[in-house]
Every structure is written in C-alpha cells, then in structure tokens.
Design a protein around this motif. Structure first.
Motif, PDB file in Angstrom:
ATOM      1  N   GLY A   1       0.652  -1.548  -0.357  1.00 42.34           N
ATOM      2  CA  GLY A   1      -0.127   0.334   0.120  1.00 42.34           C
ATOM      3  C   GLY A   1       0.739   1.257  -0.308  1.00 42.34           C
ATOM      4  N   ARG A   2       0.517   1.802  -0.891  1.00 42.02           N
ATOM      5  CA  ARG A   2       1.245   3.546  -1.493  1.00 42.02           C
ATOM      6  C   ARG A   2       1.364   4.297   0.204  1.00 42.02           C
ATOM      7  NH1 ARG A   2       1.651   6.664  -6.319  1.00 42.02           N
ATOM      8  NH2 ARG A   2       2.992   5.061  -7.164  1.00 42.02           N
ATOM      9  N   LYS A   3      -0.008   3.986   0.154  1.00 42.62           N
ATOM     10  CA  LYS A   3      -0.150   5.469   1.763  1.00 42.62           C
ATOM     11  C   LYS A   3       0.316   4.934   3.158  1.00 42.62           C
ATOM     12  CE  LYS A   3      -3.916   8.285   3.329  1.00 42.62           C
ATOM     13  NZ  LYS A   3      -5.345   8.513   3.228  1.00 42.62           N
ATOM     14  N   VAL A   4       0.175   3.799   3.649  1.00 42.64           N
ATOM     15  CA  VAL A   4       1.026   3.269   4.482  1.00 42.64           C
ATOM     16  C   VAL A   4       2.319   2.795   4.544  1.00 42.64           C
ATOM     17  CG1 VAL A   4       1.335   1.654   6.150  1.00 42.64           C
ATOM     18  CG2 VAL A   4      -0.575   1.009   4.470  1.00 42.64           C
ATOM     19  N   ARG A   5       2.944   2.631   2.954  1.00 44.59           N
ATOM     20  CA  ARG A   5       4.481   2.866   3.002  1.00 44.59           C
ATOM     21  C   ARG A   5       5.332   4.093   3.022  1.00 44.59           C
ATOM     22  NH1 ARG A   5       5.322   0.261  -2.164  1.00 44.59           N
ATOM     23  NH2 ARG A   5       5.982   2.461  -3.520  1.00 44.59           N
ATOM     24  N   SER A   6       4.634   5.055   2.339  1.00 43.63           N
ATOM     25  CA  SER A   6       4.794   6.867   2.372  1.00 43.63           C
ATOM     26  C   SER A   6       4.779   6.855   4.310  1.00 43.63           C
ATOM     27  CB  SER A   6       3.967   7.262   2.195  1.00 43.63           C
ATOM     28  OG  SER A   6       3.878   7.554   0.708  1.00 43.63           O
ATOM     29  N   TYR A   7       3.481   6.676   4.920  1.00 46.50           N
ATOM     30  CA  TYR A   7       3.940   7.184   6.546  1.00 46.50           C
ATOM     31  C   TYR A   7       5.227   6.126   7.195  1.00 46.50           C
ATOM     32  CZ  TYR A   7      -1.194   9.195   5.772  1.00 46.50           C
ATOM     33  OH  TYR A   7      -1.757  10.369   5.748  1.00 46.50           O
ATOM     34  N   LEU A   8       5.022   5.337   6.953  1.00 51.23           N
ATOM     35  CA  LEU A   8       6.377   4.393   7.839  1.00 51.23           C
ATOM     36  C   LEU A   8       7.248   5.001   7.136  1.00 51.23           C
ATOM     37  CD1 LEU A   8       5.538   0.739   7.271  1.00 51.23           C
ATOM     38  CD2 LEU A   8       5.130   1.849   8.970  1.00 51.23           C
ATOM     39  N   GLU A   9       8.399   5.228   5.802  1.00 50.40           N
ATOM     40  CA  GLU A   9       9.287   5.946   5.832  1.00 50.40           C
ATOM     41  C   GLU A   9       9.542   6.873   6.122  1.00 50.40           C
ATOM     42  OE1 GLU A   9       9.025   4.452   0.809  1.00 50.40           O
ATOM     43  OE2 GLU A   9       8.820   6.716   1.286  1.00 50.40           O
ATOM     44  N   ILE A  10       8.305   7.494   6.334  1.00 52.61           N
ATOM     45  CA  ILE A  10       8.901   9.316   6.713  1.00 52.61           C
ATOM     46  C   ILE A  10       9.165   9.053   8.596  1.00 52.61           C
ATOM     47  CG2 ILE A  10       7.862  11.311   8.076  1.00 52.61           C
ATOM     48  CD1 ILE A  10       5.671  11.117   5.288  1.00 52.61           C
ATOM     49  N   PHE A  11       8.478   7.697   9.054  1.00 50.42           N
ATOM     50  CA  PHE A  11       8.631   7.951  10.516  1.00 50.42           C
ATOM     51  C   PHE A  11      10.413   7.330  10.951  1.00 50.42           C
ATOM     52  CE2 PHE A  11       9.160   4.322  13.404  1.00 50.42           C
ATOM     53  CZ  PHE A  11       8.530   4.607  14.717  1.00 50.42           C
ATOM     54  N   ALA A  12      10.447   6.061   9.919  1.00 48.38           N
ATOM     55  CA  ALA A  12      11.321   5.708   9.483  1.00 48.38           C
ATOM     56  C   ALA A  12      12.969   6.494   9.957  1.00 48.38           C
ATOM     57  CB  ALA A  12      11.943   4.210   8.550  1.00 48.38           C
ATOM     58  N   LEU A  13      12.463   7.322   8.600  1.00 44.17           N
ATOM     59  CA  LEU A  13      14.091   8.951   8.247  1.00 44.17           C
ATOM     60  C   LEU A  13      13.674   8.705   9.172  1.00 44.17           C
ATOM     61  CD1 LEU A  13      13.338   9.297   4.774  1.00 44.17           C
ATOM     62  CD2 LEU A  13      14.987   9.009   5.124  1.00 44.17           C
ATOM     63  N   ALA A  14      12.571   9.939   9.759  1.00 40.57           N
ATOM     64  CA  ALA A  14      12.781  10.670  10.667  1.00 40.57           C
ATOM     65  C   ALA A  14      13.147  10.318  11.701  1.00 40.57           C
ATOM     66  CB  ALA A  14      11.715  11.634  11.582  1.00 40.57           C
TER      67      ALA A  14
END
Lengths: 177, 62
Positions: A61-74
């Motif tokens: 899922g693109r949306k879930v993936r984006s949120y998780l990416e932001i969390f991990a990157l931050a």
C-alpha cells in the motif's frame, strides 16, 4: 575574528568547532554516555536502517508505505545526531580538535566501520535487485537502498564508538584530582 | 593539580589523564616528554615498562 574561528564549520566532517569543543569539555553526568544506553541507541539505529528497505520490499500500500518511510527516516536522522552526541562527536571530529588518544580511537573506529560497511553493501544489493525486478519507481530505490546505506555509512564510525566505548567513569566526569 | 589542570597544561582531553593514570593508555614519546616537563622530572621516573615500584631485572642485576 575569534568568534568566527569558534563557529568554524568543518564541511567534510559535518561539525562545528564550537559544538565539538563544548561536547568534549562537557563534564555533566549524562546517561547518554553509559555503555548500555549507547548500545541501545546502536540497536535501534540499526533496526531503522533495516526497516527502510523492508518497508519498500514488504509493504504494498502506497499510503501506509509513505507514512512508515517518514517515521523511519525521521527516527534515523534524529538518532544520527543523538549517536554523535553520545560519543562526544569523536567519530566526526578533525585531528586538530582531538588529542592523540582520541585520534587513535577515532581511526580505529573508522577501520572497523569500513569493514562493516563493506559487509553491509551485500544485503543492500539484494534489496536493490529485488526492487529492480518489480515495477518500481526510482523513489523506492532511493528510500529503500540509497538513503539507508548513506545513513549507515555516515553514522558507522559513531556507531562503532558507541558500541565499543566503556561507560564514562563518574570521577572522570568531574575531572577531579 | 587536578586532572583538568594537567590536561589543560598538556593540551589533551581530561579523560586521557585518567587513562594514563590507570595505565590503560600508553602515551606517545612526545606526550610522555611533555608530562615529564610539566612535573620537572625525567621521563623514566614517571613511565616504566614494568609496573612502578616493582624491581626491574636491571636493578636486580646491580
């Protein structure tokens, strides 16, 4: 002129003279310089480095993936700075601000970091080919391979120091006789 | 003299003094000579390859 010198920014190392001098002379006791806390930081940091490619490979899922990416990157960026502070910026400090013992500690950390990095490239190449085989956008390759590999490379000397350095002794923290 | 004062005199980090005192770090020749100069002693009075206070083989021969 003196202030300019204090504020000097070392571009290659990514530190200012002022922050290194403050960090090295800081004698306040802090849990950040206990071995257990440092090692916990290393474990969490490494976990986040692994999490980023895992998100790209496993989450559809693109949306879930984006949120998780932001969390991990931050988390990665935040922990990068905390890790550097926990080892008094030794891993990123030029020779002129360190004494001979600290220089030898830093250099030894770089040697180990280089070996770890060489070993870490292999699993990232696997992820690269795994993502490359799918209909993947370039952004996914960047977030799943390039960014975590860069963050790992940038932090590895501090990671090695954080793992290896003993807890700072209380009597040393006070710098007493 | 505190560790900090000695560290400032030598231009090293204050923790390095603690490492030297505990024998956990062997200084370079230059640093050893500078320490000797600060204390106005000969370098072999401060540093030794055998634990200080223990008789060295040379001394025993004499």
């Amino acid at each position: 002129m003196g202030t300019e010198r204090e504020k000097r920014f070392y571009w290659v190392e990514g530190v200012t003279r002022d922050e290194v001098v403050k960090s090295l002379s800081d004698q306040r006791p802090t849990r950040l310089r206990e071995r257990g806390v440092r090692r916990a930081l290393v474990v969490v940091y490494s976990g986040l480095v692994v999490l980023l490619p895992a998100i790209e490979v496993l989450i559809q899922g693109r949306k879930v993936r984006s949120y998780l990416e932001i969390f991990a990157l931050a988390g990665l960026v935040l922990l990068y700075f905390v890790l550097r502070r926990s080892v008094r910026h030794i891993g990123d400090t030029p020779d002129e601000l360190l004494d001979e013992r600290l220089i030898s500690l830093r250099n030894a950390a770089y040697l180990i970091a280089y070996r770890w990095l060489a070993a870490a490239v292999l699993p990232f190449m696997v992820v690269f080919y795994r993502l490359g085989g799918q209909e993947t956008q370039g952004a996914q390759l960047v977030s799943g391979v390039v960014v975590p590999l860069m963050m790992l490379a940038a932090a590895l000397p501090s990671v090695v120091l954080a793992w290896q350095l003993p807890s700072e002794r209380l009597e040393e923290v006070a710098g007493k006789e | 003299m505190t560790r900090q004062e000695l560290a400032d005199a030598l231009g090293v980090h204050y923790q390095t003094i603690g490492y030297l005192e505990r024998g956990e770090y062997s200084p370079s020749l230059l640093l050893a000579l500078r320490i000797a100069k600060v204390f106005d002693r000969r370098v072999e009075e401060i540093f030794s390859i055998t634990p200080l206070g223990e008789a060295s083989p040379e001394r025993e021969e004499r």
